[in-house]
Write a protein that holds these residues in place. Structure first.
Motif, PDB file in Angstrom:
ATOM      1  N   THR A   1       0.828  -1.203   0.000  1.00  0.00           N
ATOM      2  CA  THR A   1       0.000   0.000   0.000  1.00  0.00           C
ATOM      3  C   THR A   1       0.866   1.258   0.000  1.00  0.00           C
ATOM      4  OG1 THR A   1      -0.173  -0.257   2.401  1.00  0.00           O
ATOM      5  CG2 THR A   1      -2.025  -1.021   1.080  1.00  0.00           C
ATOM      6  N   GLU A   2       2.019   1.192   0.687  1.00  0.00           N
ATOM      7  CA  GLU A   2       2.929   2.330   0.719  1.00  0.00           C
ATOM      8  C   GLU A   2       3.592   2.528  -0.645  1.00  0.00           C
ATOM      9  OE1 GLU A   2       7.025   3.567   3.061  1.00  0.00           O
ATOM     10  OE2 GLU A   2       5.572   2.246   4.052  1.00  0.00           O
ATOM     11  N   VAL A   3       3.908   1.421  -1.302  1.00  0.00           N
ATOM     12  CA  VAL A   3       4.490   1.499  -2.637  1.00  0.00           C
ATOM     13  C   VAL A   3       3.492   2.130  -3.605  1.00  0.00           C
ATOM     14  CG1 VAL A   3       5.445   0.174  -4.563  1.00  0.00           C
ATOM     15  CG2 VAL A   3       5.950  -0.510  -2.201  1.00  0.00           C
ATOM     16  N   VAL A   4       2.240   1.706  -3.495  1.00  0.00           N
ATOM     17  CA  VAL A   4       1.185   2.258  -4.348  1.00  0.00           C
ATOM     18  C   VAL A   4       1.050   3.758  -4.113  1.00  0.00           C
ATOM     19  CG1 VAL A   4      -1.314   2.273  -4.700  1.00  0.00           C
ATOM     20  CG2 VAL A   4      -0.095   0.111  -4.579  1.00  0.00           C
ATOM     21  N   SER A   5       1.156   4.179  -2.857  1.00  0.00           N
ATOM     22  CA  SER A   5       1.067   5.604  -2.531  1.00  0.00           C
ATOM     23  C   SER A   5       2.198   6.385  -3.194  1.00  0.00           C
ATOM     24  CB  SER A   5       1.108   5.786  -1.013  1.00  0.00           C
ATOM     25  OG  SER A   5       0.983   7.143  -0.660  1.00  0.00           O
ATOM     26  N   LEU A   6       3.404   5.812  -3.219  1.00  0.00           N
ATOM     27  CA  LEU A   6       4.535   6.462  -3.870  1.00  0.00           C
ATOM     28  C   LEU A   6       4.303   6.562  -5.382  1.00  0.00           C
ATOM     29  CD1 LEU A   6       7.522   4.728  -2.023  1.00  0.00           C
ATOM     30  CD2 LEU A   6       6.760   7.105  -1.754  1.00  0.00           C
ATOM     31  N   LEU A   7       3.762   5.521  -5.970  1.00  0.00           N
ATOM     32  CA  LEU A   7       3.498   5.534  -7.401  1.00  0.00           C
ATOM     33  C   LEU A   7       2.511   6.632  -7.773  1.00  0.00           C
ATOM     34  CD1 LEU A   7       3.219   1.699  -8.099  1.00  0.00           C
ATOM     35  CD2 LEU A   7       4.952   3.229  -9.038  1.00  0.00           C
ATOM     36  N   ARG A   8       1.520   6.811  -6.931  1.00  0.00           N
ATOM     37  CA  ARG A   8       0.490   7.811  -7.224  1.00  0.00           C
ATOM     38  C   ARG A   8       0.918   9.221  -6.832  1.00  0.00           C
ATOM     39  NH1 ARG A   8      -5.425   6.771  -5.412  1.00  0.00           N
ATOM     40  NH2 ARG A   8      -4.525   8.052  -3.789  1.00  0.00           N
ATOM     41  N   GLY A   9       1.905   9.326  -5.956  1.00  0.00           N
ATOM     42  CA  GLY A   9       2.337  10.636  -5.498  1.00  0.00           C
ATOM     43  C   GLY A   9       1.378  11.246  -4.501  1.00  0.00           C
ATOM     44  N   ASP A  10       0.820  10.414  -3.631  1.00  0.00           N
ATOM     45  CA  ASP A  10      -0.180  10.896  -2.668  1.00  0.00           C
ATOM     46  C   ASP A  10       0.383  11.935  -1.708  1.00  0.00           C
ATOM     47  OD1 ASP A  10      -2.483   9.499  -3.470  1.00  0.00           O
ATOM     48  OD2 ASP A  10      -1.737   7.670  -2.551  1.00  0.00           O
ATOM     49  N   ALA A  11       1.638  11.792  -1.331  1.00  0.00           N
ATOM     50  CA  ALA A  11       2.210  12.707  -0.335  1.00  0.00           C
ATOM     51  C   ALA A  11       2.224  14.140  -0.828  1.00  0.00           C
ATOM     52  CB  ALA A  11       3.630  12.258   0.037  1.00  0.00           C
ATOM     53  N   THR A  12       2.325  14.313  -2.149  1.00  0.00           N
ATOM     54  CA  THR A  12       2.380  15.658  -2.710  1.00  0.00           C
ATOM     55  C   THR A  12       1.126  16.011  -3.499  1.00  0.00           C
ATOM     56  OG1 THR A  12       3.521  14.796  -4.669  1.00  0.00           O
ATOM     57  CG2 THR A  12       4.889  15.604  -2.856  1.00  0.00           C
ATOM     58  N   GLY A  13       0.153  15.107  -3.506  1.00  0.00           N
ATOM     59  CA  GLY A  13      -1.060  15.360  -4.276  1.00  0.00           C
ATOM     60  C   GLY A  13      -0.776  15.486  -5.760  1.00  0.00           C
ATOM     61  N   ALA A  14       0.122  14.644  -6.272  1.00  0.00           N
ATOM     62  CA  ALA A  14       0.574  14.758  -7.658  1.00  0.00           C
ATOM     63  C   ALA A  14      -0.565  14.516  -8.643  1.00  0.00           C
ATOM     64  CB  ALA A  14       1.699  13.757  -7.921  1.00  0.00           C
ATOM     65  N   PRO A  15      -0.813  15.461  -9.546  1.00  0.00           N
ATOM     66  CA  PRO A  15      -1.869  15.294 -10.545  1.00  0.00           C
ATOM     67  C   PRO A  15      -1.363  14.565 -11.782  1.00  0.00           C
ATOM     68  CG  PRO A  15      -0.941  17.469 -10.751  1.00  0.00           C
ATOM     69  CD  PRO A  15      -0.211  16.802  -9.600  1.00  0.00           C
ATOM     70  N   ALA A  16      -2.261  14.295 -12.705  1.00  0.00           N
ATOM     71  CA  ALA A  16      -1.863  13.716 -13.991  1.00  0.00           C
ATOM     72  C   ALA A  16      -0.878  14.655 -14.670  1.00  0.00           C
ATOM     73  CB  ALA A  16      -3.098  13.511 -14.863  1.00  0.00           C
ATOM     74  N   GLY A  17       0.129  14.068 -15.308  1.00  0.00           N
ATOM     75  CA  GLY A  17       1.144  14.871 -15.985  1.00  0.00           C
ATOM     76  C   GLY A  17       2.431  15.000 -15.205  1.00  0.00           C
ATOM     77  N   THR A  18       2.376  14.758 -13.898  1.00  0.00           N
ATOM     78  CA  THR A  18       3.606  14.782 -13.105  1.00  0.00           C
ATOM     79  C   THR A  18       4.394  13.505 -13.363  1.00  0.00           C
ATOM     80  OG1 THR A  18       2.413  13.846 -11.208  1.00  0.00           O
ATOM     81  CG2 THR A  18       2.634  16.239 -11.299  1.00  0.00           C
ATOM     82  N   THR A  19       5.685  13.554 -13.085  1.00  0.00           N
ATOM     83  CA  THR A  19       6.541  12.414 -13.393  1.00  0.00           C
ATOM     84  C   THR A  19       6.888  11.600 -12.159  1.00  0.00           C
ATOM     85  OG1 THR A  19       8.538  13.758 -13.153  1.00  0.00           O
ATOM     86  CG2 THR A  19       7.579  13.600 -15.363  1.00  0.00           C
ATOM     87  N   VAL A  20       7.189  10.326 -12.405  1.00  0.00           N
ATOM     88  CA  VAL A  20       7.659   9.428 -11.361  1.00  0.00           C
ATOM     89  C   VAL A  20       8.716   8.524 -11.985  1.00  0.00           C
ATOM     90  CG1 VAL A  20       5.760   7.798 -11.825  1.00  0.00           C
ATOM     91  CG2 VAL A  20       7.004   7.687  -9.648  1.00  0.00           C
TER      92      VAL A  20
END
Length: 389
Positions: free
Chosen positions: A160-179
């Motif tokens: 679940t923590e890995v999934v959060s990193l992928l989505r960028g939850d900590a920074t509220g990353a929107p579509a278009g941001t990079t990972v």
């Protein structure tokens, strides 16, 4: 463990004051929410409640309000109050998380299109790549090992923590941001940078087997699933059986589970639930296909709204249930908005199948136990049901 970047934690989400049946576990990262219409009181309503703790919304709200008055974080105060309550399904979420899960339940999410699981040795392995997603276009395949996300090692982390990193939850990353992902395939190790995108879930897949048997697999009950299932049933060959594959279904919108039940029932009771002692009911719509042979396949990952559906079809004598005992998530949560915009999901009651059996903590026991060959067993049973008809 398994999960996907659709959700970053086991979530409990709702809209307004709508009640929710919520799944949650470390097995799946997902969200289950549903408006629960229905009225009616019952003298046995209080007896129907399970022994699981029930949170008091007013206590959590008061803790949040007092914290805000003292210049402290209402969300953190609410989390402490929930922790003290002993309510295993309760949780507190930020405004952004709450809004994201509303979108997710509508079948949309921001991510790169990866499903992953943690192996016994702690490695994170990609189990599925969504077609047309950034991950698919970059050439990532099932079986690849995910080593890092934005430079952070992920071995040993909860999925679940890995999934959060992928989505960028900590920074509220929107579509278009990079990972940036670090990957490994055999002896090859490489890194690549993807742009997150707005993606749609494939909650329902339909396929035809030999003899006209239709397999309808439901991954979760997102918006529109019920109507999709009804269409699939109507389009199935006349007289041919249906296998409803609910394995790994972590729940979803309860209204969609009820609509799915309506595809196979001609009205009648789907489930009852209690809210602070008041008994209410969910009913199927009339006009469903009640003659077509039906087998439901379940396992330990079948949860919440999927268990509600399974229990209804089993108790009503509409389906033979094959597989292994389901997860056992049958409590009702109510979302409460806190002063800072965060949301607390608190247990207020529990639901029961049409025969009055509780699901919370016990799950639904299949009519026939089967493990790795559950789908084949389902086909065999359908053949017998067809002969009998």
């Amino acid at each position: 463990m398994s999960g996907r970047d659709l959700f970053c934690q086991p979530r409990r989400t709702g809209r307004g004051a709508a009640l929710t049946l919520v799944f949650a576990s470390v097995l799946v990262a997902g969200a289950a929410t549903g408006s629960l219409p229905g009225t009616g009181r019952g003298e046995d309503a209080r007896a129907a409640r399970s022994a699981a703790p029930v949170s008091r919304p007013e206590q959590v709200a008061r803790a949040a309000e007092e914290a805000m008055a003292d210049g402290k974080s209402p969300m953190e105060a609410a989390e402490r109050a929930v922790s003290r309550s002993g309510d295993r399904w309760a949780a507190v979420y930020s405004r952004g998380e709450y809004e994201e899960f509303q979108d997710a339940l509508d079948g949309r999410y921001t991510g790169v299109g990866l499903w992953a699981r943690r192996e016994r040795d702690g490695r994170i392995e990609v189990t599925k790549v969504a077609a047309g997603s950034p991950a698919a276009e970059a050439g990532i395949r099932a079986g690849d090992r995910l080593r890092s996300v934005d430079g952070r090692r992920v071995d040993g982390r909860p999925v679940t923590e890995v999934v959060s990193l992928l989505r960028g939850d900590a920074t509220g990353a929107p579509a278009g941001t990079t990972v940036t992902l670090g990957l490994e395939r055999g002896t090859r190790a490489w890194s690549l940078t993807l742009r997150r995108a707005r993606l749609s879930t494939d909650s329902v897949t339909v396929r035809r087997l030999a003899g006209g048997v239709t397999v309808i697999r439901i991954a979760s009950f997102t918006k529109g699933v019920g109507d999709t299932v009804r269409t699939a049933v109507r389009q199935a060959p006349a007289g041919a059986g249906v296998i409803l594959d609910l394995r790994g279904n972590s729940g979803g919108l309860v209204a969609e589970a009820v609509t799915t039940a309506s595809a196979f029932l001609d009205g009648g009771l789907v489930a009852t639930y209690d809210v602070d002692g008041e008994q209410r009911a969910l009913h199927a719509e009339p006009g469903g296909d009640t003659t077509r042979p039906l087998v439901a396949v379940v396992d330990g990952g079948t949860m919440s709204a999927a268990e509600l559906l399974t229990g209804a079809l089993k108790d009503r004598g509409r389906a033979v249930v094959v597989g292994s005992r389901t997860f056992g998530k049958g409590s009702v949560q109510m979302p409460s908005r806190l002063p800072d915009g965060s949301v607390a999901e608190l247990t207020v009651g529990h639901y029961r199948t049409p025969s009055g059996r509780g699901v919370d903590g016990t799950g639904v026991t299949p009519d026939l136990e089967a493990d790795t060959h559950a789908l084949q067993r389902a086909q065999t049973i359908l053949g017998g049901l067809g002969d009998a008809s």
